[in-house]
Design a protein around this motif. Structure first.
Motif, PDB file in Angstrom:
ATOM      1  N   LEU A 234       4.690   7.726  -6.996  1.00  7.02           N
ATOM      2  CA  LEU A 234       5.776   6.681  -6.711  1.00  7.02           C
ATOM      3  C   LEU A 234       5.195   5.185  -6.709  1.00  7.02           C
ATOM      4  CD1 LEU A 234       7.590   8.394  -3.820  1.00  7.02           C
ATOM      5  CD2 LEU A 234       8.396   8.358  -6.119  1.00  7.02           C
ATOM      6  N   THR A 235       3.991   4.855  -6.698  1.00  2.00           N
ATOM      7  CA  THR A 235       3.313   3.626  -6.573  1.00  2.00           C
ATOM      8  C   THR A 235       3.249   3.040  -8.109  1.00  2.00           C
ATOM      9  OG1 THR A 235       1.072   4.456  -7.018  1.00  2.00           O
ATOM     10  CG2 THR A 235       1.934   4.409  -4.621  1.00  2.00           C
ATOM     11  N   GLN A 236       3.693   3.827  -9.118  1.00  2.00           N
ATOM     12  CA  GLN A 236       3.571   3.313 -10.367  1.00  2.00           C
ATOM     13  C   GLN A 236       5.021   2.839 -10.713  1.00  2.00           C
ATOM     14  OE1 GLN A 236       0.791   3.171 -11.855  1.00  2.00           O
ATOM     15  NE2 GLN A 236       0.054   4.277  -9.947  1.00  2.00           N
ATOM     16  N   ILE A 237       6.159   3.146  -9.844  1.00  2.00           N
ATOM     17  CA  ILE A 237       7.433   2.569 -10.283  1.00  2.00           C
ATOM     18  C   ILE A 237       7.240   0.903 -10.267  1.00  2.00           C
ATOM     19  CG2 ILE A 237       9.857   2.446  -9.291  1.00  2.00           C
ATOM     20  CD1 ILE A 237       9.247   5.131  -7.995  1.00  2.00           C
ATOM     21  N   PRO A 238       7.874   0.398 -11.218  1.00  2.00           N
ATOM     22  CA  PRO A 238       7.983  -1.003 -11.353  1.00  2.00           C
ATOM     23  C   PRO A 238       8.537  -1.609 -10.169  1.00  2.00           C
ATOM     24  CG  PRO A 238       8.519  -0.097 -13.478  1.00  2.00           C
ATOM     25  CD  PRO A 238       8.438   1.076 -12.507  1.00  2.00           C
ATOM     26  N   LEU A 239       8.076  -2.746  -9.820  1.00  2.00           N
ATOM     27  CA  LEU A 239       8.638  -3.718  -8.633  1.00  2.00           C
ATOM     28  C   LEU A 239       8.427  -3.150  -7.295  1.00  2.00           C
ATOM     29  CD1 LEU A 239      11.724  -5.133 -10.315  1.00  2.00           C
ATOM     30  CD2 LEU A 239       9.481  -6.165 -10.055  1.00  2.00           C
ATOM     31  N   ILE A 240       9.076  -1.757  -7.084  1.00  2.00           N
ATOM     32  CA  ILE A 240       9.071  -1.327  -5.714  1.00  2.00           C
ATOM     33  C   ILE A 240       7.973  -0.262  -5.502  1.00  2.00           C
ATOM     34  CG2 ILE A 240      11.578  -1.408  -5.741  1.00  2.00           C
ATOM     35  CD1 ILE A 240      11.558   1.544  -6.055  1.00  2.00           C
ATOM     36  N   GLY A 241       7.137   0.063  -6.613  1.00  2.00           N
ATOM     37  CA  GLY A 241       5.968   0.803  -6.400  1.00  2.00           C
ATOM     38  C   GLY A 241       4.954   0.658  -5.288  1.00  2.00           C
ATOM     39  N   PRO A 242       4.530  -0.356  -5.057  1.00  2.00           N
ATOM     40  CA  PRO A 242       3.649  -1.121  -3.972  1.00  2.00           C
ATOM     41  C   PRO A 242       4.193  -0.550  -2.800  1.00  2.00           C
ATOM     42  CG  PRO A 242       3.754  -2.850  -5.665  1.00  2.00           C
ATOM     43  CD  PRO A 242       4.812  -1.917  -6.113  1.00  2.00           C
TER      44      PRO A 242
END
Length: 285
Positions: A234-242
């Motif tokens: 899930l950390t690789q999702i753009p924008l919200i991943g972090p």
């Protein structure tokens, strides 16, 4: 008859012990049981006597939240530990504080660091802070870069830097903070290509003491860590991943930092949150 009486009288004589003084001042008997017991006692004492530490660790910012846990972990590992910070000695009242050599100095004045680096084999820096962009760059960047350069000049073997995970948009909002940390990472990689380790934790939780107030950060951090440590994709999702980067317990960061500082087999380079969690589960050699 005469011979049997002589034998009988000899057997009735009290046992004669020949006593001698051992090298440590003990009386030794020729009786085998006593000798065995004495030798066994001497061997036990030799095993119990701990050799002096061969590794000397300097913790920069050792009186802070993360730094204090690193000092305590290093002492438990049998290291000689010293710390340098602007305030000097820790205000904590724990017994381990007395086993640390506390130095007062300012990394923005590199000369104040040199005496603390005497005979040091490894360094862990926890130095960082917030404020204006220019202030954050000085504390997170310039101060640590000065420490890295001084440590390299003094022949320090390994240098561990407590950095921070990337948080996307937050990096831009705290530009001075992250620019300073990334500049430090670049200098560390340059000066310590084989012994420079960069830990990038996210939110660090545990019992944090601010003055006389104790903040139980694990109330929030521990449950999130349990859930998010399995959500790496899930950390690789753009924008919200972090937002899915898991928190990590302060004792885990301390354990991995100390191991990285003293274990020559610990690989140099960046250690992300998930690797910190993984390394923290491994038993020390």
């Amino acid at each position: 008859m005469i011979i049997s009486r002589l034998l009988q009288s000899q057997s009735s004589l009290p046992r004669i012990y020949i006593m001698a003084i051992s090298s440590n001042g003990r009386l030794l008997s020729t009786d085998s049981n006593v000798v065995d017991q004495t030798l066994r006692s001497d061997s036990t004492e030799a095993l119990d006597a701990k050799p002096p530490p061969t590794e000397k660790l300097l913790v920069l910012g050792g009186n802070g939240f993360v730094g204090s846990h690193i000092c305590r972990e290093a002492l438990q590992q049998g290291l000689a530990v010293s710390s340098l910070s602007r305030s000097g000695r820790s205000s904590l009242q724990d017994s381990w504080v007395n086993d640390v050599v506390w130095h007062q100095g300012d990394l923005l004045s590199p000369d104040s660091l040199k005496p603390a680096l005497s005979e040091v084999t490894s360094v862990i820096s926890c130095v960082g802070g917030f404020g204006s962009n220019s202030h954050m760059y000085k504390i997170n960047g310039t101060a640590n870069i000065n420490a890295i350069q001084a440590a390299s000049e003094q022949g320090v073997k390994r240098f561990v830097y407590i950095s921070a995970a990337d948080f996307g948009l937050v990096n831009y909002l705290l530009r001075g903070y992250y620019d300073g940390k990334r500049a430090t990472e670049a200098e560390l990689t340059n000066k310590f290509p084989d012994g420079g380790i960069i830990l990038r934790p996210g939110f660090i939780h545990g019992m944090r003491q601010v003055g006389s107030i104790k903040l139980p950060l694990s109330i929030i951090g521990a449950p999130l860590e349990m859930v998010l440590k399995h959500a790496k994709p899930l950390t690789q999702i753009p924008l919200i991943g972090p937002l899915f980067i898991p928190p990590v317990k302060v004792s885990s960061v301390a354990k991995v930092a100390v191991r990285a500082a003293i274990d020559p087999l610990f690989p140099p380079g960046i250690v992300d949150v998930f690797q910190i969690l993984q390394h923290s589960q491994q038993k020390s050699a």
